[in-house]
Design an enzyme around this catalytic site. Structure first.
Site, mmCIF file in Angstrom:
data_model
loop_
_atom_site.group_PDB
_atom_site.id
_atom_site.type_symbol
_atom_site.label_atom_id
_atom_site.label_comp_id
_atom_site.label_asym_id
_atom_site.label_seq_id
_atom_site.Cartn_x
_atom_site.Cartn_y
_atom_site.Cartn_z
ATOM 1 N N SER A 87 5.927 11.144 -25.698
ATOM 2 C CA SER A 87 5.216 10.520 -24.579
ATOM 3 C C SER A 87 5.035 9.018 -24.758
ATOM 4 C CB SER A 87 3.843 11.176 -24.399
ATOM 5 O OG SER A 87 3.017 10.938 -25.527
ATOM 6 N N HIS A 103 5.691 17.564 -23.158
ATOM 7 C CA HIS A 103 6.236 16.716 -22.094
ATOM 8 C C HIS A 103 7.689 17.071 -21.765
ATOM 9 C CE1 HIS A 103 2.902 13.794 -21.794
ATOM 10 N NE2 HIS A 103 2.721 14.078 -23.074
ATOM 11 N N LYS A 161 0.547 19.977 -17.638
ATOM 12 C CA LYS A 161 1.439 18.956 -17.098
ATOM 13 C C LYS A 161 2.290 19.571 -15.990
ATOM 14 C CE LYS A 161 1.054 16.440 -21.407
ATOM 15 N NZ LYS A 161 -0.006 17.304 -21.977
#
Length: 440
Positions: A221, A249, A281
């Site tokens: 990230s 991610h 996410k």
């Protein structure tokens, strides 16, 4: 003029702040005692940071309040902004199907399971979600937890022990290093994404350890890049180590259908011993999970403190994550839009001369601006112009590596990307004209 501070200005500021730091807070009844909270590690540095912001008349870029749904656009302080500060990668947070699934779960199960799963918190949604996550990663089983951070802390802390070693990328998430610290294992970092360094560290530390783990992220990230997964698999096998990959991610971001770094690099996911991911996410909920062989998942389910002694995942969150995964499976075109947007933003920024580091242009595009002061000022100027980003400054990164981070969504339009690049150019130019010597 640079948006940072000159050497003279920095010295003047430090002199002022040192006087503040050295002045005892005699008004506190616990001053000087063991009960004095100001003696906590890092408390004085935190005070200096706040004082520096005040002296420089700068507003903190942290804790920006969004007034509604944070998608490709959001509302901050009553003003609509183009939002690059959230992890709503595929725009599923707010999708009608996801909302309805969460509402139906509340109607049937209530908001909370009110207990740990091992006692009376088990709900059918947990099993359905875990089966879907296991299938997604090509694993035998999965286990969910109430927090992504807690997932890494409790799993790594439970798997590893004082006679073990964890070799990890230097850019690994705090939750991983906290898990290693809890375990008591030896922690050996290697330079970010340097596979030669990883091999040296694993080889050098493996012989003295009972068990070993190689720990990497699928999509970092801070930099927006990925490791060479095939080399990681080979390295772990050669040194008789577990390989754990944090896909927080990566899910919904990497690979043609969003299955993560293994799909993106055409690597058999079976080569990874432990897949970790988050639900907050792409899957628009909250929580984390581990996917692995059935035997270790069953053991974690019955023994990991973060499972046994923690309340179960809330039913509406489990339902939202499961519905999001269903949409992701049915609509891979969202992943294609996201990847196209990430690459397009990166190229727009590079064309304007910005340093985007090692970003591969998937969903995370950093803009490295240099000094922390300058970066905070640019972030504020950019927000004033209607673009929200995340700010990373010292000590999270080295002082000359302070950056803005753009988190891209599948729902961003071409106009959003054009405007963001143009307004960032404006903001940097405006800050360049600010008199950075004026400390007030």
């Amino acid at each position: 003029m640079s948006g940072g501070l000159s050497a003279t200005a920095r010295m003047a500021l430090l002199a002022r702040l040192s006087k503040r730091r050295d002045t005892p807070a005699a008004s506190r009844p616990d001053a000087g005692s063991a009960r004095d909270f100001s003696t906590l590690p890092g408390m004085r540095d935190f005070g200096l940071l706040k004082a520096a912001l005040d002296q420089l008349r700068m507003q903190s870029p942290l804790f920006q309040q969004h007034d509604g749904l944070a998608g490709a656009h959001s509302v901050i302080g009553g003003r609509e902004v183009i939002n690059f500060a959230s992890y709503n990668y595929l725009g599923l947070n707010g999708d009608p199907r996801v909302r309805e699934a969460a509402k139906a779960a509340v109607d049937r199960f209530g908001v909370s399971p009110s207990a740990s799963r091992i006692t009376s918190g088990e709900r059918e949604l947990h099993g359905k979600l875990e089966a879907a996550l296991a299938e997604w990663h090509g694993a035998e089983a999965a286990l969910t937890f109430v927090s992504g951070h807690a997932t890494n802390v409790t799993v790594i802390g439970h798997l590893m022990g004082p006679r073990d070693v964890v070799v990890h990328d230097a850019a690994i998430h705090n939750s991983c290093t906290e898990g290693v610290r809890l375990s008591g294992a030896r922690r050996v970092p290697f330079a970010h994404n340097d596979m030669e360094a990883a091999a040296r560290e694993l080889s050098g530390s493996r012989r003295a350890a009972q068990r070993a783990m190689l720990l990497v992220e699928g999509h970092y990230s801070m930099d927006g890049d990925s490791p060479d997964l095939a080399r990681c698999v080979d390295m772990a096998r050669r040194h008789d180590a577990w390989l754990m990959v944090d896909e927080a991610h990566s899910l919904g971001v990497l690979g043609p259908t969003g299955r993560g770094v293994a799909e993106a690099q055409n690597v058999d996911p079976v080569g990874v011993d432990l897949w970790m991911g988050t639900l907050s996410k792409t899957l628009s909920a909250c929580g984390g999970y581990i996917a692995a062989r059935a035997e270790v998942i069953d053991w974690l389910r019955h023994t990991a403190p973060g499972s046994v002694y923690s309340v179960a995942l809330a039913p509406p969150l489990a339902a939202a994550a499961l519905a999001s995964l269903d949409v992701l499976r049915a609509e891979p075109e969202r992943v294609a839009r996201l990847q196209a947007n990430g690459m397009a933003l990166r190229e727009r920024l590079r064309a304007r001369g910005f340093n985007t580091g090692a970003s591969q242009g998937s969903a995370i595009v950093p803009v490295i601006l240099g000094s922390s002061v300058r970066t905070v000022k640019v972030a504020g100027a950019l927000l004033e112009r209607g673009v929200a980003t995340q700010v990373v400054v010292f000590p999270a990164v080295p002082e000359q590596s302070a950056r803005l981070r753009f988190f891209v969504s599948a729902d961003h339009s071409e106009a959003d990307l054009d405007r963001a690049a143009a307004l960032l150019t404006e903001a940097v130019a405006a800050i360049g004209r600010v008199d950075a010597h004026a400390l007030g």
